[in-house]
Write an enzyme that holds these catalytic residues in place. Structure first.
Site, PDB file in Angstrom:
ATOM      1  N   SER A 275      -5.841  12.130 -17.617  1.00  0.00           N
ATOM      2  CA  SER A 275      -5.425  10.802 -18.035  1.00  0.00           C
ATOM      3  C   SER A 275      -6.173   9.766 -17.214  1.00  0.00           C
ATOM      4  O   SER A 275      -6.537  10.023 -16.055  1.00  0.00           O
ATOM      5  CB  SER A 275      -3.912  10.631 -17.829  1.00  0.00           C
ATOM      6  OG  SER A 275      -3.533   9.275 -17.894  1.00  0.00           O
ATOM      7  N   ARG A 315     -25.244  11.901 -65.328  1.00  0.00           N
ATOM      8  CA  ARG A 315     -25.261  11.532 -63.913  1.00  0.00           C
ATOM      9  C   ARG A 315     -24.222  10.449 -63.717  1.00  0.00           C
ATOM     10  O   ARG A 315     -24.297   9.397 -64.339  1.00  0.00           O
ATOM     11  CB  ARG A 315     -26.647  11.064 -63.463  1.00  0.00           C
ATOM     12  CG  ARG A 315     -26.748  10.862 -61.947  1.00  0.00           C
ATOM     13  CD  ARG A 315     -28.197  10.645 -61.493  1.00  0.00           C
ATOM     14  NE  ARG A 315     -29.036  11.741 -61.945  1.00  0.00           N
ATOM     15  CZ  ARG A 315     -30.208  11.580 -62.579  1.00  0.00           C
ATOM     16  NH1 ARG A 315     -30.670  10.385 -62.805  1.00  0.00           N
ATOM     17  NH2 ARG A 315     -30.897  12.639 -62.965  1.00  0.00           N
TER      18      ARG A 315
END
Length: 409
Positions: A275, A315
């Site tokens: 931490s 497409r």
């Protein structure tokens, strides 16, 4: 790629980076040139060597191709233009990309990069199978409390918990084995009309198309296939398989995080994370990062399915385009999470004494079901209440052995 906001990204190396994708597109162009020559369509001198094509580009070209891709909506257009200009006069420049369309190059390059990513994920899964089998065997008879809906339930063993993690990993591994990576070589509208026209009226169309697909696929290490332009199952299946992996890893990570809580203390990560302000902390950081990938995966897989469902014409506008970075991100993050899971499992600390203490502290509550069953059956309660845990463990270990033996062959 920078991993500042995705800690651990370096574990994926060059897999599916922009540079890797550019290289994959170059591979496709070179493979196609070889296929055209093999099919007798392109003349002598039209074949392109991958290394020769790579040598035409500099590091600065990646940025320019990326910027110029906006004008045509994909990176193939500026890449082909750049390669032709640097090839100069001659058959190589003239025949480069002939018979292909942008989608052929992008989709085939996606398959090439995806195959590389899946290979890395498979390797991670194989390592996890070995490690989890080891944990399962070692802790077959290590008693602990089973928890359902966050509450203590009945006795179980850590070996069975490990076997269930193993089951998820094995299921994911089997899913990967079903994947296929097909080339996309259909030309402008998926008809290969340009190739047929280039070959001439007397060409054997079926033989021509089959030959060119087979040769190009062989050059790329992909599978020959007829065009699949707007049928996106090749994409969605890869995304789903990656998601099944992150699901399995998320299960492991969540269990580790819960059992590593200070007040439970049954598991801990080998190193843990610190931490910035609390010196006593040893956070289950790998588990946190693996869980992150498991949470992030489903929306990306959903995007791939939305794109597939949005398919239109030959497409798809927008739907096709959204797949590229989505698939890349999903797979790259899966590669990272897979490697992190291997590290987590390999260094996992199993605190059997604490497991036994928690089970003892639970007292009669965790054997209340057993007492009820024994009373109904009309006999005294057995000294243990682990049911068929051993048999369930053996079932997963047998699957693991089959995978291991297959990989060794």
């Amino acid at each position: 790629m920078s991993g500042l906001l995705w800690p651990g990204d370096h574990r994926a190396g060059d897999i599916f980076t922009d540079g890797a994708f550019l290289d994959a597109m170059i591979r496709v162009e070179a493979a196609w040139s070889v296929a055209l020559a093999a099919a007798g369509v392109a003349p002598a001198g039209a074949e392109l060597d991958v290394d020769a094509l790579r040598s035409l580009l500099t590091d600065a070209d990646l940025e320019s191709v990326a910027v110029e891709a906006e004008s045509g909506g994909n990176p193939v257009i500026p890449l082909v233009r750049l390669l032709r200009s640097r090839l100069g006069a001659g058959p190589a420049a003239t025949w480069l990309h002939r018979g292909l369309t942008s989608q052929d190059v992008v989709d085939s390059a996606l398959m090439w990069c995806a195959a590389e990513a899946v290979a890395a994920i498979s390797t991670a899964l194989d390592s996890q199978v070995t490690i989890l089998a080891r944990h399962t065997i070692e802790h077959r008879h290590s008693p602990m409390v089973a928890r359902t809906l966050t509450q203590q339930a009945v006795p179980t063993t850590f070996g069975l918990k490990s076997a269930l993690w193993l089951r998820g990993v094995l299921d994911a591994r089997e899913r990967l084995d079903l994947l296929r990576f097909p080339v996309q070589l259909g030309g402008a509208g998926g008809t290969s009309a340009a190739v047929v026209e280039l070959a001439g009226a007397d060409a054997d169309i079926a033989a021509l198309v089959a030959r060119s697909s087979t040769v190009a696929a062989r050059e790329l290490g992909l599978e020959p296939a007829t065009p699949w332009h707007s049928v996106r199952t090749a994409i969605t299946r890869i995304g789903d398989a990656a998601l099944e992996c992150t699901d399995a890893w998320g299960h492991v990570a969540n269990d580790v995080m819960v059992l590593a809580r200070t007040e439970i203390g049954e598991l801990s990560e080998g190193a843990g994370g610190g931490s910035s302000t609390m010196p006593h902390k040893s956070n289950p950081v790998l588990s946190v990062l693996i869980r992150r990938a498991a949470i992030a995966g489903p929306p990306m897989a959903s995007t791939l399915h939305l794109a597939a469902a949005d398919a239109v014409d030959e497409r798809t506008p927008g739907g096709w385009h959204v797949e590229w970075d989505t698939l890349r991100t999903l797979l790259r993050r899966a590669v990272v999470a897979g490697d992190q899971t291997t590290s987590l499992l390999d260094d996992l600390r199993v605190h059997t004494e604490r497991m036994a203490e928690n089970l003892a502290a639970a007292g009669a509550a965790v054997t209340s079901e057993q007492s009820t069953m024994a009373e109904i059956a009309g006999h005294p309660a057995a000294s243990e209440y682990f049911g068929a845990a051993d048999q369930f463990i053996d079932a997963q270990l047998e699957r693991a052995r089959a995978i291991t033996q297959k990989d060794e062959q």
